[in-house]
Design a protein around this motif. Structure first.
Motif, PDB file in Angstrom:
ATOM      1  N   GLY A  77       4.752 -28.096  46.324  1.00  8.54           N
ATOM      2  CA  GLY A  77       6.279 -28.539  45.752  1.00  8.54           C
ATOM      3  C   GLY A  77       6.708 -26.895  45.770  1.00  8.54           C
ATOM      4  N   ASP A  78       6.791 -26.252  46.233  1.00 11.36           N
ATOM      5  CA  ASP A  78       7.100 -24.830  46.019  1.00 11.36           C
ATOM      6  C   ASP A  78       7.972 -24.418  47.169  1.00 11.36           C
ATOM      7  N   ILE A  79       7.195 -25.247  48.253  1.00 12.68           N
ATOM      8  CA  ILE A  79       7.711 -25.028  49.393  1.00 12.68           C
ATOM      9  C   ILE A  79       9.411 -26.205  49.546  1.00 12.68           C
ATOM     10  N   LEU A  80       8.268 -27.815  49.029  1.00 13.15           N
ATOM     11  CA  LEU A  80       9.761 -28.221  49.076  1.00 13.15           C
ATOM     12  C   LEU A  80      11.165 -27.990  48.616  1.00 13.15           C
ATOM     13  N   ALA A  81      10.878 -27.527  46.896  1.00 16.13           N
ATOM     14  CA  ALA A  81      11.611 -26.023  46.479  1.00 16.13           C
ATOM     15  C   ALA A  81      12.607 -25.515  47.254  1.00 16.13           C
ATOM     16  N   LEU A  82      12.283 -24.687  48.221  1.00 18.24           N
ATOM     17  CA  LEU A  82      12.933 -23.700  49.456  1.00 18.24           C
ATOM     18  C   LEU A  82      13.971 -25.064  49.617  1.00 18.24           C
ATOM     19  N   GLY A  83      13.391 -26.348  50.018  1.00 20.72           N
ATOM     20  CA  GLY A  83      14.341 -26.770  51.404  1.00 20.72           C
ATOM     21  C   GLY A  83      14.475 -26.317  52.485  1.00 20.72           C
ATOM     22  N   GLU A  84      14.269 -26.886  53.983  1.00 24.77           N
ATOM     23  CA  GLU A  84      14.417 -27.005  54.905  1.00 24.77           C
ATOM     24  C   GLU A  84      15.231 -25.365  55.300  1.00 24.77           C
ATOM     25  N   THR A  85      16.550 -25.419  54.710  1.00 23.55           N
ATOM     26  CA  THR A  85      17.562 -24.327  54.858  1.00 23.55           C
ATOM     27  C   THR A  85      16.656 -23.126  54.643  1.00 23.55           C
ATOM     28  N   GLY A  86      16.235 -23.626  53.477  1.00 24.01           N
ATOM     29  CA  GLY A  86      15.392 -21.412  52.499  1.00 24.01           C
ATOM     30  C   GLY A  86      14.459 -21.889  53.679  1.00 24.01           C
ATOM     31  N   LEU A  87      13.282 -22.645  53.695  1.00 25.59           N
ATOM     32  CA  LEU A  87      12.278 -22.511  54.744  1.00 25.59           C
ATOM     33  C   LEU A  87      12.369 -21.024  55.824  1.00 25.59           C
ATOM     34  N   LYS A  88      13.459 -21.837  56.326  1.00 17.58           N
ATOM     35  CA  LYS A  88      13.608 -21.529  57.914  1.00 17.58           C
ATOM     36  C   LYS A  88      14.274 -20.009  57.193  1.00 17.58           C
ATOM     37  N   GLU A  89      14.575 -19.298  56.509  1.00 14.52           N
ATOM     38  CA  GLU A  89      15.005 -17.790  56.836  1.00 14.52           C
ATOM     39  C   GLU A  89      13.506 -17.245  56.288  1.00 14.52           C
ATOM     40  N   TYR A  90      12.734 -17.350  56.176  1.00 17.87           N
ATOM     41  CA  TYR A  90      11.346 -16.992  56.015  1.00 17.87           C
ATOM     42  C   TYR A  90      10.351 -17.267  57.715  1.00 17.87           C
ATOM     43  N   ILE A  91      10.869 -18.017  57.758  1.00 17.65           N
ATOM     44  CA  ILE A  91       9.990 -18.472  59.456  1.00 17.65           C
ATOM     45  C   ILE A  91      10.817 -18.009  60.410  1.00 17.65           C
ATOM     46  N   LYS A  92      11.727 -17.656  60.604  1.00 16.52           N
ATOM     47  CA  LYS A  92      12.579 -17.281  61.734  1.00 16.52           C
ATOM     48  C   LYS A  92      12.441 -16.909  62.437  1.00 16.52           C
TER      49      LYS A  92
END
Length: 241
Positions: A77-92
């Motif tokens: 749920g937490d990762i879905l809340a980040l969204g794909e764009t938000g997740l990319k900021e952490y794993i770029k």
């Protein structure tokens, strides 16, 4: 699929029998008394995400990224809340981060929709998740659930072929031979024993044969006779405390 490089291809030798394989794993187990993944995680879900991120990336690089990601989002749920764009900021900083972000977002939805947010415990269910193939499923089954599976990565593929433990032309052939030939008492830890041995001693370009605990049992034809630097000596024994 991985291919056998010419510099570590071995010719199957009749001397690589059950006793020699047992001796090899006995020595590796003594040299690496607590074999486990070098990925950092505190839950099965975190391990799953870390393993998905580790494809064509180093554990060190994944750990740097998840050290920032997991304190913020470590549930589906937490990762879905980040969204794909938000997740990319952490794993770029990780290779193939765009496609990995897409897979992870889909994976999280699948976990919530089909598994109540929990990581499933069967191969079939794991491989049905986005971004999860046979290797990743084997890692989760072994590391999280204690199954006697062996995920054949580049390190294991190299060690299995070089030593003659389980020579094969592709990862599935090596996996099947390891499953057949690894002594029963070492099957649970064989995955990490071989990875760590390959990562720190039986390295790709110039294996550290002089400091290898199984050098006299290994059937590799091109063993090295010296070390590149002082850090190579006792590489396997770095795990002994």
């Amino acid at each position: 699929m991985l291919r056998i490089a010419a510099h570590y291809r071995v010719t199957p030798n009749i001397t690589m029998n059950l006793k020699k394989r047992l001796d090899i794993f006995d020595r590796l187990a003594a040299a690496i008394p607590e074999p486990t993944t070098e990925l950092h995680y505190t839950s099965t879900f975190e391990l799953l995400i870390a393993v998905v991120l580790s494809a064509q990336a180093t554990d060190k690089g994944v750990n740097k990224a998840t050290a920032k990601l997991f304190p913020v989002a470590n549930t589906p749920g937490d990762i879905l809340a980040l969204g794909e764009t938000g997740l990319k900021e952490y794993i770029k900083t990780i290779g193939l981060f765009n496609s990995k972000a897409t897979h992870i977002i889909t994976l999280c939805r699948q976990l919530l929709d089909k598994h109540a947010g929990e990581v499933p415990q069967t191969r079939e269910e794991l491989e049905a998740l986005a971004g999860v193939g046979r290797k990743t499923a084997n890692v989760i089954l072994n590391t999280a659930f204690g199954r006697h599976t062996i995920a054949v990565d580049t390190h294991i593929f190299r060690v299995a072929n070089r030593t003659g433990i389980a020579p094969g032309k592709n990862v599935l052939e090596v996996e099947r031979k390891l499953d057949k030939w690894v002594p029963k008492q070492h099957k649970k830890d064989a995955h990490h024993l071989l990875i760590l041995h390959g990562r720190y001693t039986c390295i790709a370009r110039k294996p550290r044969c002089e400091s290898c605990v199984i050098e006299d049992l290994c059937e590799y034809e091109h063993k090295t006779g010296h070390q590149d630097d002082d850090t190579a000596k006792g590489a396997t024994s770095r795990f002994i405390e």
